[in-house]
Design a protein around this motif. Structure first.
Motif, PDB file in Angstrom:
ATOM      1  N   THR A 135       0.826  -1.209   0.000  1.00  0.00           N
ATOM      2  CA  THR A 135       0.000   0.000   0.000  1.00  0.00           C
ATOM      3  C   THR A 135       0.858   1.255   0.000  1.00  0.00           C
ATOM      4  O   THR A 135       0.634   2.165  -0.806  1.00  0.00           O
ATOM      5  N   THR A 136       1.845   1.318   0.857  1.00  0.00           N
ATOM      6  CA  THR A 136       2.720   2.490   0.933  1.00  0.00           C
ATOM      7  C   THR A 136       3.464   2.686  -0.381  1.00  0.00           C
ATOM      8  O   THR A 136       3.547   3.805  -0.901  1.00  0.00           O
ATOM      9  N   PHE A 137       4.003   1.592  -0.935  1.00  0.00           N
ATOM     10  CA  PHE A 137       4.735   1.679  -2.197  1.00  0.00           C
ATOM     11  C   PHE A 137       3.832   2.185  -3.320  1.00  0.00           C
ATOM     12  O   PHE A 137       4.198   3.115  -4.049  1.00  0.00           O
ATOM     13  N   LEU A 138       2.651   1.591  -3.472  1.00  0.00           N
ATOM     14  CA  LEU A 138       1.762   1.982  -4.565  1.00  0.00           C
ATOM     15  C   LEU A 138       1.273   3.417  -4.415  1.00  0.00           C
ATOM     16  O   LEU A 138       1.178   4.147  -5.410  1.00  0.00           O
ATOM     17  N   GLU A 139       0.979   3.839  -3.202  1.00  0.00           N
ATOM     18  CA  GLU A 139       0.556   5.229  -3.000  1.00  0.00           C
ATOM     19  C   GLU A 139       1.670   6.200  -3.387  1.00  0.00           C
ATOM     20  O   GLU A 139       1.428   7.227  -4.006  1.00  0.00           O
ATOM     21  N   ALA A 140       2.900   5.868  -3.034  1.00  0.00           N
ATOM     22  CA  ALA A 140       4.035   6.733  -3.359  1.00  0.00           C
ATOM     23  C   ALA A 140       4.295   6.784  -4.861  1.00  0.00           C
ATOM     24  O   ALA A 140       4.544   7.852  -5.425  1.00  0.00           O
TER      25      ALA A 140
ATOM     26  N   THR B 283       2.235   5.725  -7.522  1.00  0.00           N
ATOM     27  CA  THR B 283       1.139   6.039  -8.440  1.00  0.00           C
ATOM     28  C   THR B 283       0.511   7.400  -8.183  1.00  0.00           C
ATOM     29  O   THR B 283      -0.426   7.771  -8.864  1.00  0.00           O
ATOM     30  N   GLY B 284       1.059   8.165  -7.246  1.00  0.00           N
ATOM     31  CA  GLY B 284       0.488   9.468  -6.920  1.00  0.00           C
ATOM     32  C   GLY B 284       0.753  10.542  -7.966  1.00  0.00           C
ATOM     33  O   GLY B 284       0.044  11.536  -8.005  1.00  0.00           O
ATOM     34  N   GLN B 285       1.731  10.361  -8.818  1.00  0.00           N
ATOM     35  CA  GLN B 285       2.090  11.358  -9.824  1.00  0.00           C
ATOM     36  C   GLN B 285       2.326  10.669 -11.166  1.00  0.00           C
ATOM     37  O   GLN B 285       2.966   9.623 -11.209  1.00  0.00           O
ATOM     38  N   PRO B 286       1.833  11.245 -12.265  1.00  0.00           N
ATOM     39  CA  PRO B 286       2.057  10.626 -13.575  1.00  0.00           C
ATOM     40  C   PRO B 286       3.534  10.373 -13.886  1.00  0.00           C
ATOM     41  O   PRO B 286       3.883   9.340 -14.455  1.00  0.00           O
TER      42      PRO B 286
ATOM     43  N   ALA C 170       8.205   4.223 -12.993  1.00  0.00           N
ATOM     44  CA  ALA C 170       8.022   2.861 -12.485  1.00  0.00           C
ATOM     45  C   ALA C 170       7.813   1.879 -13.628  1.00  0.00           C
ATOM     46  O   ALA C 170       8.394   0.782 -13.644  1.00  0.00           O
ATOM     47  N   GLU C 171       7.005   2.238 -14.600  1.00  0.00           N
ATOM     48  CA  GLU C 171       6.764   1.359 -15.748  1.00  0.00           C
ATOM     49  C   GLU C 171       8.036   1.163 -16.570  1.00  0.00           C
ATOM     50  O   GLU C 171       8.291   0.077 -17.080  1.00  0.00           O
ATOM     51  N   ALA C 172       8.843   2.204 -16.688  1.00  0.00           N
ATOM     52  CA  ALA C 172      10.115   2.074 -17.414  1.00  0.00           C
ATOM     53  C   ALA C 172      11.043   1.108 -16.691  1.00  0.00           C
ATOM     54  O   ALA C 172      11.728   0.299 -17.328  1.00  0.00           O
ATOM     55  N   THR C 173      11.048   1.154 -15.363  1.00  0.00           N
ATOM     56  CA  THR C 173      11.868   0.235 -14.582  1.00  0.00           C
ATOM     57  C   THR C 173      11.400  -1.198 -14.771  1.00  0.00           C
ATOM     58  O   THR C 173      12.202  -2.110 -14.991  1.00  0.00           O
ATOM     59  N   VAL C 174      10.090  -1.409 -14.696  1.00  0.00           N
ATOM     60  CA  VAL C 174       9.541  -2.756 -14.896  1.00  0.00           C
ATOM     61  C   VAL C 174       9.914  -3.268 -16.280  1.00  0.00           C
ATOM     62  O   VAL C 174      10.374  -4.401 -16.437  1.00  0.00           O
ATOM     63  N   ALA C 175       9.740  -2.444 -17.301  1.00  0.00           N
ATOM     64  CA  ALA C 175      10.060  -2.860 -18.665  1.00  0.00           C
ATOM     65  C   ALA C 175      11.537  -3.210 -18.803  1.00  0.00           C
ATOM     66  O   ALA C 175      11.892  -4.205 -19.435  1.00  0.00           O
ATOM     67  N   ARG C 176      12.399  -2.408 -18.191  1.00  0.00           N
ATOM     68  CA  ARG C 176      13.840  -2.680 -18.247  1.00  0.00           C
ATOM     69  C   ARG C 176      14.151  -4.015 -17.571  1.00  0.00           C
ATOM     70  O   ARG C 176      14.897  -4.822 -18.100  1.00  0.00           O
ATOM     71  N   HIS C 177      13.556  -4.269 -16.424  1.00  0.00           N
ATOM     72  CA  HIS C 177      13.810  -5.517 -15.706  1.00  0.00           C
ATOM     73  C   HIS C 177      13.249  -6.730 -16.438  1.00  0.00           C
ATOM     74  O   HIS C 177      13.808  -7.815 -16.364  1.00  0.00           O
TER      75      HIS C 177
ATOM     76  N   ASP D  59      -5.722   5.816 -13.073  1.00  0.00           N
ATOM     77  CA  ASP D  59      -5.842   4.508 -13.692  1.00  0.00           C
ATOM     78  C   ASP D  59      -4.897   3.516 -13.044  1.00  0.00           C
ATOM     79  O   ASP D  59      -5.250   2.368 -12.835  1.00  0.00           O
ATOM     80  N   ALA D  60      -3.693   3.944 -12.704  1.00  0.00           N
ATOM     81  CA  ALA D  60      -2.707   3.052 -12.077  1.00  0.00           C
ATOM     82  C   ALA D  60      -3.190   2.625 -10.694  1.00  0.00           C
ATOM     83  O   ALA D  60      -3.028   1.477 -10.306  1.00  0.00           O
ATOM     84  N   VAL D  61      -3.788   3.521  -9.951  1.00  0.00           N
ATOM     85  CA  VAL D  61      -4.289   3.169  -8.626  1.00  0.00           C
ATOM     86  C   VAL D  61      -5.411   2.155  -8.752  1.00  0.00           C
ATOM     87  O   VAL D  61      -5.446   1.166  -8.043  1.00  0.00           O
ATOM     88  N   ASP D  62      -6.333   2.375  -9.687  1.00  0.00           N
ATOM     89  CA  ASP D  62      -7.445   1.440  -9.866  1.00  0.00           C
ATOM     90  C   ASP D  62      -6.966   0.081 -10.326  1.00  0.00           C
ATOM     91  O   ASP D  62      -7.555  -0.942  -9.994  1.00  0.00           O
ATOM     92  N   ALA D  63      -5.874   0.031 -11.094  1.00  0.00           N
ATOM     93  CA  ALA D  63      -5.378  -1.228 -11.654  1.00  0.00           C
ATOM     94  C   ALA D  63      -4.820  -2.156 -10.584  1.00  0.00           C
ATOM     95  O   ALA D  63      -4.717  -3.354 -10.800  1.00  0.00           O
ATOM     96  N   ARG D  64      -4.478  -1.650  -9.405  1.00  0.00           N
ATOM     97  CA  ARG D  64      -3.883  -2.492  -8.384  1.00  0.00           C
ATOM     98  C   ARG D  64      -4.899  -3.303  -7.616  1.00  0.00           C
ATOM     99  O   ARG D  64      -4.543  -4.201  -6.866  1.00  0.00           O
ATOM    100  N   ALA D  65      -6.156  -3.013  -7.733  1.00  0.00           N
ATOM    101  CA  ALA D  65      -7.187  -3.711  -6.959  1.00  0.00           C
ATOM    102  C   ALA D  65      -7.325  -5.159  -7.345  1.00  0.00           C
ATOM    103  O   ALA D  65      -6.931  -5.626  -8.338  1.00  0.00           O
TER     104      ALA D  65
END
Length: 117
Positions: free
Chosen positions: A75-80, A82-85, A91-98, A111-117
Motif C-alpha cells: 500500500t505504501t509503495f503503490l501510493e508513493a 502512483t500518486g504522480q504521472p 516505475a513502468e520504465a523500470t519494470v520494462a527494463r527488468h 488509472d494506475a491506482v485502480d489497476a492495483r485492486a
C-alpha cells in the motif's frame, strides 16, 4: 531488516507484498530456473514488478552477503509511486527494463491506482 548471506528475500512464484531497497550489501537475482540474471548492491532496489503488475514474483532474490534492506509494504509503495504521472512512467520504465521489454505509455495516476485492486 537484516538478512544473512544465503537467505532468499523473495522467491519466484510467491505473492509479492513488499518493495525492497538495499541499504548495504549484495543480492543476486535468479530466474525461475535458478540462472543468475543480475547482482544488485547498495542503493539498488527490487520487488516492484509484483506490486505494480499484481503478479507473482518474477524472480528469486538471494542475499550473497549479510545485507541490510529497507522495505515498503504494498500500500505504501503503490501510493508513493502512483500518486504522480511522472512516477508512474518511471516505475513502468523500470519494470520494462527488468523484464526486457518496452515501457507502455504512461497511464494517468488514477488509472494506475485502480489497476492495483
Amino acid at each position: 531488516r537484516s538478512v544473512p548471506a544465503g537467505t532468499d528475500v523473495v522467491k519466484f512464484g510467491e505473492q509479492g507484498d513488499e518493495f525492497y531497497l538495499i541499504a548495504k550489501g549484495q543480492v543476486e537475482v535468479l530466474s525461475g530456473e535458478g540462472k543468475k540474471l543480475v547482482q544488485l548492491g547498495d542503493g539498488d532496489h527490487f520487488g516492484e514488478i509484483a506490486l505494480l503488475r499484481n503478479v507473482p514474483r518474477t524472480a528469486t532474490v538471494q542475499a550473497i552477503e549479510a545485507t541490510q534492506l529497507i522495505s515498503l509494504d504494498r500500500t505504501t509503495f503503490l501510493e508513493a509511486v502512483t500518486g504522480q504521472p511522472a512516477s508512474v512512467q518511471a516505475a513502468e520504465a523500470t519494470v520494462a527494463r527488468h523484464l526486457g521489454g518496452t515501457p507502455p505509455e504512461a497511464a494517468p495516476a488514477e488509472d494506475a491506482v485502480d489497476a492495483r485492486a
